[in-house]
Design an enzyme around this catalytic site. Sequence first.
Site, PDB file in Angstrom:
ATOM      1  N   GLY A   1       0.808  -1.209   0.000  1.00 35.08           N
ATOM      2  CA  GLY A   1       0.000   0.000   0.000  1.00 35.08           C
ATOM      3  C   GLY A   1       0.835   1.249   0.000  1.00 35.08           C
ATOM      4  O   GLY A   1       0.332   2.332   0.316  1.00 35.08           O
ATOM      5  N   ASP A   2       2.121   1.137  -0.336  1.00 31.39           N
ATOM      6  CA  ASP A   2       3.032   2.281  -0.378  1.00 31.39           C
ATOM      7  C   ASP A   2       3.908   2.131  -1.622  1.00 31.39           C
ATOM      8  O   ASP A   2       3.667   1.242  -2.445  1.00 31.39           O
ATOM      9  CB  ASP A   2       3.864   2.328   0.902  1.00 31.39           C
ATOM     10  N   ASP A   3       4.922   2.994  -1.776  1.00 32.49           N
ATOM     11  CA  ASP A   3       5.846   2.850  -2.901  1.00 32.49           C
ATOM     12  C   ASP A   3       6.504   1.466  -2.858  1.00 32.49           C
ATOM     13  O   ASP A   3       6.884   0.982  -1.789  1.00 32.49           O
ATOM     14  CB  ASP A   3       6.934   3.914  -2.829  1.00 32.49           C
TER      15      ASP A   3
END
Length: 227
Positions: free
Chosen positions: A25-27
Amino acid sequence: MNSLSKNHTDSSSNVCIEDSYISTGDDLVAVKSGWDEYGIAFGRPSTDITIRRITGSSPFAGIAVGSETSGGVKNVLAENINLYNMGVGIHIKTNMGRGGFIRNITVSHVYMEDVRTGIKISGDVGDHPDGNFNPNALPAVKGVRLNGIWGQRVIQPGLIRGLKDAPFKGVCLSNINLHSAQRTRSNTPPWKCSDVSEGSVQVSPSPCFELASTNGAGGCSDHFRNL
């Protein structure tokens, strides 16, 4: 192939990240080097980072540099990357108050599919840890080379916004094809740019006028000659 939730490199040297599938859910992969006045004081850059043969998906970015780059980031190579269902394919990001530098970044041979923004290089990303940052500590972004990037269903191919008092220099785009059937029904310009310079070759749809010409693109001359 390794399966990872995220890979975050901070103030590190001689790092290789390869042969991994990442869903988060992030880079997917982020290269950083400290946050505002704390990163400036620590002063340890991330250097000589290789990222290759990565596949993944995320609502955020695939390959990211920043936005915490106050100690500096240089000599990053990312190649042979496959991205699906992404917010941003390639995101190089910083902000006023960061200081530091982003220099000699090369991203090549990237395939992306179902992406909101293909390429984003931005000088207005990220908040600050506290109110003690120096707003006059401006980052220096120079020498970003993007080559061999192909995408399907990419809503916006490019968004490049430097800082008025610290324009981004040496941004070289080559062999890039990022299209979306959705965009053909809109009058919105496909690329949006400001405070950035250098050039491009074989980019479709055509980039913004700041990068559209190869004439006088001194910072890109060697890059274009080696294509």
